[in-house]
Design a protein around this motif. Sequence first.
Motif, mmCIF file in Angstrom:
data_model
loop_
_atom_site.group_PDB
_atom_site.id
_atom_site.type_symbol
_atom_site.label_atom_id
_atom_site.label_comp_id
_atom_site.label_asym_id
_atom_site.label_seq_id
_atom_site.Cartn_x
_atom_site.Cartn_y
_atom_site.Cartn_z
ATOM 1 N N GLU A 199 0.839 -1.199 0.000
ATOM 2 C CA GLU A 199 0.000 0.000 0.000
ATOM 3 C C GLU A 199 0.868 1.241 0.000
ATOM 4 O O GLU A 199 2.056 1.177 0.351
ATOM 5 C CB GLU A 199 -0.915 0.017 1.223
ATOM 6 C CG GLU A 199 -0.185 -0.058 2.541
ATOM 7 C CD GLU A 199 -1.165 -0.138 3.699
ATOM 8 O OE1 GLU A 199 -2.083 0.681 3.759
ATOM 9 O OE2 GLU A 199 -0.978 -1.034 4.539
ATOM 10 N N HIS B 32 -4.883 6.997 -0.513
ATOM 11 C CA HIS B 32 -4.320 5.757 0.022
ATOM 12 C C HIS B 32 -4.749 4.658 -0.931
ATOM 13 O O HIS B 32 -5.933 4.526 -1.219
ATOM 14 C CB HIS B 32 -4.911 5.535 1.420
ATOM 15 C CG HIS B 32 -4.456 4.280 2.112
ATOM 16 N ND1 HIS B 32 -5.189 3.706 3.128
ATOM 17 C CD2 HIS B 32 -3.364 3.506 1.966
ATOM 18 C CE1 HIS B 32 -4.569 2.625 3.559
ATOM 19 N NE2 HIS B 32 -3.454 2.482 2.883
ATOM 20 N N PRO C 84 -8.249 6.854 4.192
ATOM 21 C CA PRO C 84 -7.288 7.534 3.304
ATOM 22 C C PRO C 84 -5.855 7.442 3.809
ATOM 23 O O PRO C 84 -4.992 8.157 3.312
ATOM 24 C CB PRO C 84 -7.777 8.988 3.311
ATOM 25 C CG PRO C 84 -9.108 8.962 3.939
ATOM 26 C CD PRO C 84 -9.144 7.802 4.856
ATOM 27 N N GLY C 85 -5.608 6.605 4.804
ATOM 28 C CA GLY C 85 -4.223 6.396 5.240
ATOM 29 C C GLY C 85 -3.873 7.179 6.484
ATOM 30 O O GLY C 85 -4.382 8.266 6.718
ATOM 31 N N ARG D 182 -7.251 8.537 12.901
ATOM 32 C CA ARG D 182 -6.290 7.660 12.255
ATOM 33 C C ARG D 182 -6.471 6.288 12.877
ATOM 34 O O ARG D 182 -6.673 6.184 14.098
ATOM 35 C CB ARG D 182 -4.866 8.118 12.556
ATOM 36 C CG ARG D 182 -4.482 9.403 11.898
ATOM 37 C CD ARG D 182 -2.965 9.524 11.984
ATOM 38 N NE ARG D 182 -2.536 10.729 11.316
ATOM 39 C CZ ARG D 182 -1.913 11.733 11.948
ATOM 40 N NH1 ARG D 182 -1.643 11.639 13.225
ATOM 41 N NH2 ARG D 182 -1.561 12.794 11.276
ATOM 42 N N THR E 100 0.527 5.779 0.560
ATOM 43 C CA THR E 100 -0.297 6.949 0.830
ATOM 44 C C THR E 100 0.464 8.169 0.346
ATOM 45 O O THR E 100 1.611 8.375 0.746
ATOM 46 C CB THR E 100 -0.579 7.076 2.342
ATOM 47 O OG1 THR E 100 -1.254 5.903 2.773
ATOM 48 C CG2 THR E 100 -1.442 8.283 2.637
ATOM 49 N N THR F 79 -9.761 8.194 -0.538
ATOM 50 C CA THR F 79 -9.184 9.531 -0.693
ATOM 51 C C THR F 79 -9.798 10.512 0.282
ATOM 52 O O THR F 79 -10.894 10.297 0.794
ATOM 53 C CB THR F 79 -9.430 10.103 -2.114
ATOM 54 O OG1 THR F 79 -10.819 10.444 -2.230
ATOM 55 C CG2 THR F 79 -9.037 9.131 -3.196
ATOM 56 N N SER G 265 -3.987 0.406 -2.383
ATOM 57 C CA SER G 265 -3.454 -0.840 -1.847
ATOM 58 C C SER G 265 -3.798 -2.020 -2.734
ATOM 59 O O SER G 265 -4.689 -1.948 -3.590
ATOM 60 C CB SER G 265 -4.056 -1.041 -0.449
ATOM 61 O OG SER G 265 -3.721 -2.317 0.056
ATOM 62 N N PRO H 236 1.074 10.044 5.261
ATOM 63 C CA PRO H 236 1.554 9.925 3.885
ATOM 64 C C PRO H 236 2.990 9.388 3.830
ATOM 65 O O PRO H 236 3.818 9.699 4.694
ATOM 66 C CB PRO H 236 1.508 11.357 3.361
ATOM 67 C CG PRO H 236 0.611 12.088 4.277
ATOM 68 C CD PRO H 236 0.677 11.418 5.606
ATOM 69 N N ASP H 237 3.263 8.576 2.807
ATOM 70 C CA ASP H 237 4.629 8.135 2.519
ATOM 71 C C ASP H 237 5.331 9.164 1.646
ATOM 72 O O ASP H 237 6.542 9.262 1.659
ATOM 73 C CB ASP H 237 4.602 6.803 1.735
ATOM 74 C CG ASP H 237 3.804 5.742 2.460
ATOM 75 O OD1 ASP H 237 4.109 5.489 3.639
ATOM 76 O OD2 ASP H 237 2.861 5.199 1.852
ATOM 77 N N GLN I 284 -5.288 13.774 -0.213
ATOM 78 C CA GLN I 284 -4.576 12.566 0.189
ATOM 79 C C GLN I 284 -5.231 11.329 -0.401
ATOM 80 O O GLN I 284 -6.456 11.230 -0.455
ATOM 81 C CB GLN I 284 -4.537 12.470 1.715
ATOM 82 C CG GLN I 284 -3.724 11.273 2.205
ATOM 83 C CD GLN I 284 -3.390 11.393 3.679
ATOM 84 O OE1 GLN I 284 -3.036 12.474 4.141
ATOM 85 N NE2 GLN I 284 -3.507 10.307 4.410
ATOM 86 N N ARG J 87 0.256 12.483 -0.622
ATOM 87 C CA ARG J 87 -0.532 13.708 -0.452
ATOM 88 C C ARG J 87 0.006 14.800 -1.371
ATOM 89 O O ARG J 87 1.194 15.080 -1.381
ATOM 90 C CB ARG J 87 -0.487 14.201 0.989
ATOM 91 C CG ARG J 87 -1.407 15.415 1.220
ATOM 92 C CD ARG J 87 -1.318 15.962 2.612
ATOM 93 N NE ARG J 87 -1.848 15.041 3.610
ATOM 94 C CZ ARG J 87 -1.871 15.320 4.921
ATOM 95 N NH1 ARG J 87 -1.415 16.469 5.373
ATOM 96 N NH2 ARG J 87 -2.357 14.431 5.764
#
Lengths: 623, 343
Positions: free
Chosen positions: A23, A80, A89-90, A608, A25, A56, A82, A93-94, A78, A27
């Motif tokens: 997965e 996310h 939406p995660g 979260r 994420t 999202t 997978s 963020p990565d 944002q 933004r």
Amino acid sequence: MPTTIETADGRKKKVVEIIELHEATIRFAGDSGDGMQLTGSQFTATTAQAGNDLSTLPDYPAEIRAPSGTLYGVSGFQLHFSDRDIHTPGDRPDLLIAMNPAALKVNLKDLRPGGYIIVNSDAFDAKNLRLAQYATNPLEDGSLKGYQVFEVPITKLTTAALEGIGLSMKEITRSKNFFALGLCYWLYNRSLEPTLQWIAEKFANKPLIAEGNRRALMAGYNFGEMTEVFTCRFNVKPAKLPAGWYRNVTGNEATALGIIAACECARLPGFLGSYPITPASEILHELSHYKRFNFRTFQAEDEIAGICTAIGAAYGGSLAFTTTSGPGMALKQEAIGLAIMTELPLVIINVQRGGPSTGLPTKPEQADLFQAVFGRNGEAPLPVLAAASPANCFWMTIEAARIALRFMTPVILLTDGYLANGSEPWLLPDMEDLPDISIPFATDPSTFQPYARNEDLSRPWAVPGTPGLEHRIGGLEKKHLAGTVSYDPLNHQFMCEMRRAKVIKVQDAIPDQTVFGPETADLAIVGWGGSYGAIRAATERLMEKGKSVAHVHIKYLHPFPKNLESVLRGYKKLLVPEMNLGQLSFLLRAHFFIESEKLSKVQGLPFRPSEIEEAAAKILESM
Amino acid sequence: MTTHPTETEQPGFTAKDLASDQDIRWCPGCGDYSILAQIQRTLPTLGLKKEDFVFVSGIGCSSRFPYYMNTYGFHGIHGRAIAIASGLKSAHPNLLVWVVTGDGDCLSIGGNHFIHACRKNFDINVLMFNNRIYALTKGQYSPTSVYGQKTRSTPYGAIDHPFNPVLLAIGAECTFVARSMDRDPKHLQETIARAANHHGMSFVEIFQNCNIFNDGAFDLYTDKETKPDHTVFLEHGKPLVFGKENNKGIRLDGFRPQVVDLSEHSVNDLLVFDETSKELAFILAHMNDTPGFPMPFGVFLSIERPTYEDEMARQIQAVIEKEGKGDLMKLLREGNTWEIKEN
């Protein structure tokens, strides 16, 4: 440094490793005029078509175009996605794409440690740094240590790519979001095709703009390909979703489609009386396009007229709706009481936002549960439902209409700003998946009594224009059966209890409460509405760790499903996460004398999963 | 496109059939009795079916009206009758929808709905009973109470300037605006019939005596002795003549009306009333502000403009003709869709 190999003709070619992820994420963030919502929704459409499950969440300021470069003008989106079933939406963020210093400053705190940041380095000039209230340039002062920062001169590169095609400098600069999008497509190994097609269709009448955007998109992608800045790319394989046709849908879109579907299922003309209010207005916008369904939208002069016109339309035999958000809901309450007294079918949809008063207009909250259940003068019960996810808004809208018609009552459906603007893939129903929710009108003068009741305790729906059924209804207390005005003390008590009994009877017409996970366990996480995704994700994580936990998500908040109490008693402890200060928790205690641990979040931000997971783990540890 | 109810040769009902089984609970001597009687006498003459009439009201003495009519009726909440009626008419254009409201209900708490309904031009008939007082709440001043009026909430006299309802309706672009009174049955019946036959929003201000809290407020215009010299009846195409001996008239000096003595002026000098003129309606609606001028009654303005519900239906029809009837399954599948195949 990236690995390079020497090709046969002696050139050096970079080799980029592709990392498989379950997965990701990301933004997108920039000025509210930078087109970040568009960029995000394009990435979403492409990702959906690649077969990923996704979720999202746009995050935009209340100001339409705040001064550019400022912190309060930052708009974000944002996403996310997978290869598995996902619900939110995660968490963090990565990857953050920051188009200016303000976007970096506002969003950096959410990025996961070690995460990627792509910045438009051209935007980090003295003026923008000052507007973002940076004393020193974060790209130079070492404050981004701990992240992987990629400085890309997006403005310059876009300008170079579009030079000479005949666009003004302003128009060229506006295409830079497509450069960023192209770069992200390269980074996540996505096809350019869906966006290229979209550009061709969207700008069919503006060929120059289309060409500019196309070039910017390609330039961004090629930049990823050619530059030696990036050492790796990512790939997220398609998810295993149930077979069928899908589309991506936001909560507000799903609600509007649910309204049209409900009218078809009821075989009635539809009517919406509504006053513009964030974040509910899109429902009015969507429905105003659906005239071919003989659907009537009425943009009223105020919230009160919104619901009163809907009541008038319901009296006239339409399936009537009114849509609003918290402050508008407060204004409608007297009229909701009128609909309760006149026992007319009506669906009131409250897309909740942060309150009280004007509160946080563009941010979600779940703090209107009390207002929905208790918010009127007198004994004024009505069914209250809540949608759990963006696509679920479709089904819950039909459900609300079904109950309103069958029980001749106003019904409140609660969604929220998070569901309204968030999106997820939706497995499209076929016609045979939709229920028949039609009810007959009264037509027979020989048996007609305005306040006679059927087995559901519901009164007949007699539409003006029907010969022989002339009668009067209104806000004054009505005599049982005859429906004439009555001040008789015993009749008033009887009617109050009758209206209550009718609403309780809805329990016979709704599904039993279901549970995700074991029926008995140490802990149940009990939620309602838009926090469904975060709770479900947290529950799955806890289950993977072998914890004794279940998720109970309540969609019918008044009356509660018949079996809810026995379901809840299957768990040693209950955790109730809510984006309010404990309203469901209060109702559970009031109804069942059941204590629960509250997890309250009123920050204008959704939960979260990690926050819920941590709270649940703490309870489980203490047991 | 016609949105008027189906006309029928024989309505098959009389004024008596319109009386409901409810005891009327207005105070004895209230002007509302006369208004109820005139409406019951007028409806059977309109050539419509009884089940197509709907009376919608708000809150106040006048708003009890629907309970006393054996037609469809909806007693709403304070100020909202026009909003309820607008929704009903939009959804069900074949009905003849009446709103019965008062000066407080219509102009105070319901003022916003009133002005917007005027400009949107729903084909509804708004009958506003004006007694210049809040009577059901027992005697507070209303938005039409006169300056200085002593009431239970203004023991030293009202200090605000009242609304002129006719002027407000004209200003809000209502397409039919009239004034009548409870004590002139014939005029009231004629005015109600004209309002019913107007295609578009009709607003009728009806002076109504509250013999409990504001008795005699309109005596000047209703008493046999004073009425002729203090009222003028507007008739389309006719000069404005009034007075005990029909000896006075109104003429225009530029934009200003003047009262003239017909022993000194010819009838040919007088203003000839034109009910399609917004300008005249505006001037005449203001006229009684000045002492010495008569209070105008009758139809101030009657003009045609497409109604809201006709436009709504027209737009729906046009879209259906262009795009075809809506197909739900197609709608759900609009935009970007993709198929996930069985694995």
